[in-house]
Scaffold this motif. Structure first.
Motif, mmCIF file in Angstrom:
data_model
loop_
_atom_site.group_PDB
_atom_site.id
_atom_site.type_symbol
_atom_site.label_atom_id
_atom_site.label_comp_id
_atom_site.label_asym_id
_atom_site.label_seq_id
_atom_site.Cartn_x
_atom_site.Cartn_y
_atom_site.Cartn_z
ATOM 1 N N SER A 182 0.884 -1.316 0.028
ATOM 2 C CA SER A 182 0.165 0.058 0.025
ATOM 3 C C SER A 182 0.947 1.324 0.026
ATOM 4 C CB SER A 182 -0.996 0.085 1.342
ATOM 5 O OG SER A 182 -0.198 -0.015 2.434
ATOM 6 N N PHE A 183 2.049 1.123 0.357
ATOM 7 C CA PHE A 183 2.869 2.410 0.373
ATOM 8 C C PHE A 183 3.092 2.703 -0.861
ATOM 9 C CE2 PHE A 183 7.184 4.137 0.009
ATOM 10 C CZ PHE A 183 7.132 5.599 1.026
ATOM 11 N N TYR A 184 3.020 1.937 -1.955
ATOM 12 C CA TYR A 184 3.314 2.214 -3.331
ATOM 13 C C TYR A 184 1.774 2.066 -4.115
ATOM 14 C CZ TYR A 184 8.348 1.860 -2.620
ATOM 15 O OH TYR A 184 9.571 1.947 -2.485
ATOM 16 N N ASN A 185 0.787 2.176 -3.396
ATOM 17 C CA ASN A 185 -0.634 2.051 -4.034
ATOM 18 C C ASN A 185 -0.792 0.960 -4.533
ATOM 19 O OD1 ASN A 185 -1.020 4.946 -3.139
ATOM 20 N ND2 ASN A 185 -0.097 5.663 -4.811
ATOM 21 N N ASN A 186 -0.505 -0.079 -3.858
ATOM 22 C CA ASN A 186 -0.450 -1.606 -4.270
ATOM 23 C C ASN A 186 -0.377 -1.890 -5.851
ATOM 24 O OD1 ASN A 186 -1.566 -2.691 -1.744
ATOM 25 N ND2 ASN A 186 -3.469 -1.333 -2.138
ATOM 26 N N CYS A 187 0.606 -1.145 -6.346
ATOM 27 C CA CYS A 187 0.883 -1.336 -7.782
ATOM 28 C C CYS A 187 1.472 -2.452 -8.046
ATOM 29 C CB CYS A 187 2.252 -0.161 -7.978
ATOM 30 S SG CYS A 187 2.862 -0.115 -9.710
ATOM 31 N N ILE A 188 1.175 -3.038 -9.264
ATOM 32 C CA ILE A 188 1.397 -4.363 -9.762
ATOM 33 C C ILE A 188 2.150 -3.857 -11.255
ATOM 34 C CG2 ILE A 188 0.855 -6.556 -10.931
ATOM 35 C CD1 ILE A 188 -1.823 -6.284 -9.241
ATOM 36 N N ILE A 189 3.629 -4.353 -11.135
ATOM 37 C CA ILE A 189 4.343 -4.470 -12.173
ATOM 38 C C ILE A 189 4.170 -5.701 -12.958
ATOM 39 C CG2 ILE A 189 6.712 -4.437 -13.164
ATOM 40 C CD1 ILE A 189 7.169 -2.290 -10.999
ATOM 41 N N ARG A 190 3.640 -5.455 -14.366
ATOM 42 C CA ARG A 190 3.175 -6.711 -15.064
ATOM 43 C C ARG A 190 4.486 -7.401 -15.360
ATOM 44 N NH1 ARG A 190 2.470 -7.477 -20.264
ATOM 45 N NH2 ARG A 190 2.283 -5.200 -20.802
ATOM 46 N N GLY A 191 4.628 -8.824 -15.118
ATOM 47 C CA GLY A 191 5.712 -9.383 -15.644
ATOM 48 C C GLY A 191 5.781 -9.571 -17.271
ATOM 49 N N ARG A 192 6.984 -9.407 -17.585
ATOM 50 C CA ARG A 192 7.341 -9.529 -18.955
ATOM 51 C C ARG A 192 8.230 -10.569 -19.517
ATOM 52 N NH1 ARG A 192 6.646 -3.964 -17.950
ATOM 53 N NH2 ARG A 192 4.681 -2.951 -18.698
ATOM 54 N N LYS A 193 8.131 -11.138 -20.722
ATOM 55 C CA LYS A 193 9.005 -11.906 -21.272
ATOM 56 C C LYS A 193 9.841 -11.532 -22.395
ATOM 57 C CE LYS A 193 6.067 -15.792 -20.074
ATOM 58 N NZ LYS A 193 5.221 -16.967 -20.501
ATOM 59 N N GLY A 194 10.967 -12.000 -22.886
ATOM 60 C CA GLY A 194 11.510 -11.583 -23.900
ATOM 61 C C GLY A 194 12.737 -10.760 -23.503
ATOM 62 N N PRO A 195 13.241 -10.403 -24.717
ATOM 63 C CA PRO A 195 14.671 -9.306 -24.453
ATOM 64 C C PRO A 195 14.341 -8.064 -24.177
ATOM 65 C CG PRO A 195 14.320 -9.808 -26.770
ATOM 66 C CD PRO A 195 13.154 -10.617 -25.976
ATOM 67 N N GLU A 196 13.055 -7.613 -24.317
ATOM 68 C CA GLU A 196 12.522 -6.212 -23.736
ATOM 69 C C GLU A 196 11.836 -6.387 -22.413
ATOM 70 O OE1 GLU A 196 13.713 -3.451 -24.954
ATOM 71 O OE2 GLU A 196 14.688 -4.795 -26.551
ATOM 72 N N GLY A 197 11.340 -7.587 -21.726
ATOM 73 C CA GLY A 197 10.854 -7.621 -20.535
ATOM 74 C C GLY A 197 11.617 -7.126 -19.436
ATOM 75 N N GLY A 198 12.844 -7.232 -19.242
ATOM 76 C CA GLY A 198 13.468 -6.617 -18.025
ATOM 77 C C GLY A 198 13.567 -5.041 -18.365
ATOM 78 N N PRO A 199 13.961 -4.714 -19.214
ATOM 79 C CA PRO A 199 14.001 -3.357 -19.598
ATOM 80 C C PRO A 199 12.690 -2.404 -19.082
ATOM 81 C CG PRO A 199 15.262 -4.084 -21.282
ATOM 82 C CD PRO A 199 14.579 -5.296 -20.399
ATOM 83 N N GLN A 200 11.655 -3.068 -19.654
ATOM 84 C CA GLN A 200 10.424 -2.474 -19.572
ATOM 85 C C GLN A 200 9.858 -2.678 -17.987
ATOM 86 O OE1 GLN A 200 8.219 -5.062 -22.188
ATOM 87 N NE2 GLN A 200 8.538 -3.531 -24.003
ATOM 88 N N GLU A 201 10.230 -3.498 -17.407
ATOM 89 C CA GLU A 201 9.960 -3.794 -15.886
ATOM 90 C C GLU A 201 10.679 -2.775 -15.231
ATOM 91 O OE1 GLU A 201 9.290 -7.631 -14.007
ATOM 92 O OE2 GLU A 201 8.910 -8.604 -15.901
ATOM 93 N N LEU A 202 11.935 -2.636 -15.621
ATOM 94 C CA LEU A 202 12.699 -1.356 -15.151
ATOM 95 C C LEU A 202 12.238 -0.133 -14.871
ATOM 96 C CD1 LEU A 202 15.174 -0.480 -13.332
ATOM 97 C CD2 LEU A 202 16.398 -0.653 -15.635
ATOM 98 N N ASP A 203 11.731 0.132 -16.307
ATOM 99 C CA ASP A 203 11.002 1.451 -16.542
ATOM 100 C C ASP A 203 9.745 1.587 -15.382
ATOM 101 O OD1 ASP A 203 12.862 2.164 -18.537
ATOM 102 O OD2 ASP A 203 11.410 1.713 -20.003
ATOM 103 N N ASP A 204 8.913 0.370 -15.402
ATOM 104 C CA ASP A 204 7.945 0.844 -14.490
ATOM 105 C C ASP A 204 8.405 0.939 -12.998
ATOM 106 O OD1 ASP A 204 6.250 0.147 -16.699
ATOM 107 O OD2 ASP A 204 5.876 -2.066 -16.216
ATOM 108 N N LEU A 205 9.393 0.091 -12.546
ATOM 109 C CA LEU A 205 9.938 0.200 -11.154
ATOM 110 C C LEU A 205 10.412 1.624 -10.985
ATOM 111 C CD1 LEU A 205 11.009 -1.237 -8.573
ATOM 112 C CD2 LEU A 205 12.971 -1.331 -9.499
#
Length: 168
Positions: free
Chosen positions: A145-168
């Protein structure tokens, strides 16, 4: 020699905001010179200098996958099967939010940040960070709840990590 040179640059340059902020960021995102190869620390120092007057969010993203920082806080050992919480904790506790009365993030937030950051490695031949999708946790990451119960959607493939990093 790097320490001597870098301190010399800071001391002997005209007193500018850039030099003061470079030193500030060097202290804020502190690492040890002794644990890295010279090219990694050179690039780390260059990142701090080039970003000294820029956007904090962009700097945090760049520092997160900086090869020197990945080695220093064991980020290159962070895999889906064995998440390493060192950087996820430091990102929140030291680099961004703090541990004081307003630092009400949870231990689960540290674990979720670690899962977001799985799969990054250091290529010592090129002195760059490389994402390995096969070592990345592709499941969803749910923050407190400190982060408003944010969910970072898991992603696959070569862009998955960079996209999740952007979300973080």
């Amino acid at each position: 020699s790097f320490r001597k040179w870098s301190l010399g640059v800071m001391i002997n340059q005209d007193r500018s905001l850039r030099e003061k902020m470079s030193l500030f960021w060097h202290n804020h995102f502190s690492t040890q010179v002794s644990i890295a190869q010279s090219e990694l620390i050179w690039k780390h120092f260059g990142l701090l200098r080039s970003s000294a007057l820029g956007n904090f969010k962009k700097l945090c993203r760049a520092i997160t996958i900086d090869p020197h920082m990945l080695r220093f806080l064991n980020g290159e050992l962070n895999t889906a099967l064995a998440p390493n919480e060192n950087y996820g904790r430091e990102l929140q506790e030291l680099f961004c939010i703090g541990k004081g009365p307003n630092g009400n993030y949870k231990e689960s937030d540290v674990k979720e940040a670690a899962r977001v950051l799985t799969g990054w490695k250091v290529d010592l031949k090129t002195a760059t960070a490389v994402f390995h999708p096969e070592e990345h946790d592709t499941s969803d990451k749910k923050f407190s709840s400190f982060y408003n119960n944010c969910i970072i959607r898991g992603r696959k493939g070569p862009e998955g990590g960079p996209q999740e990093l952007d979300d973080l």
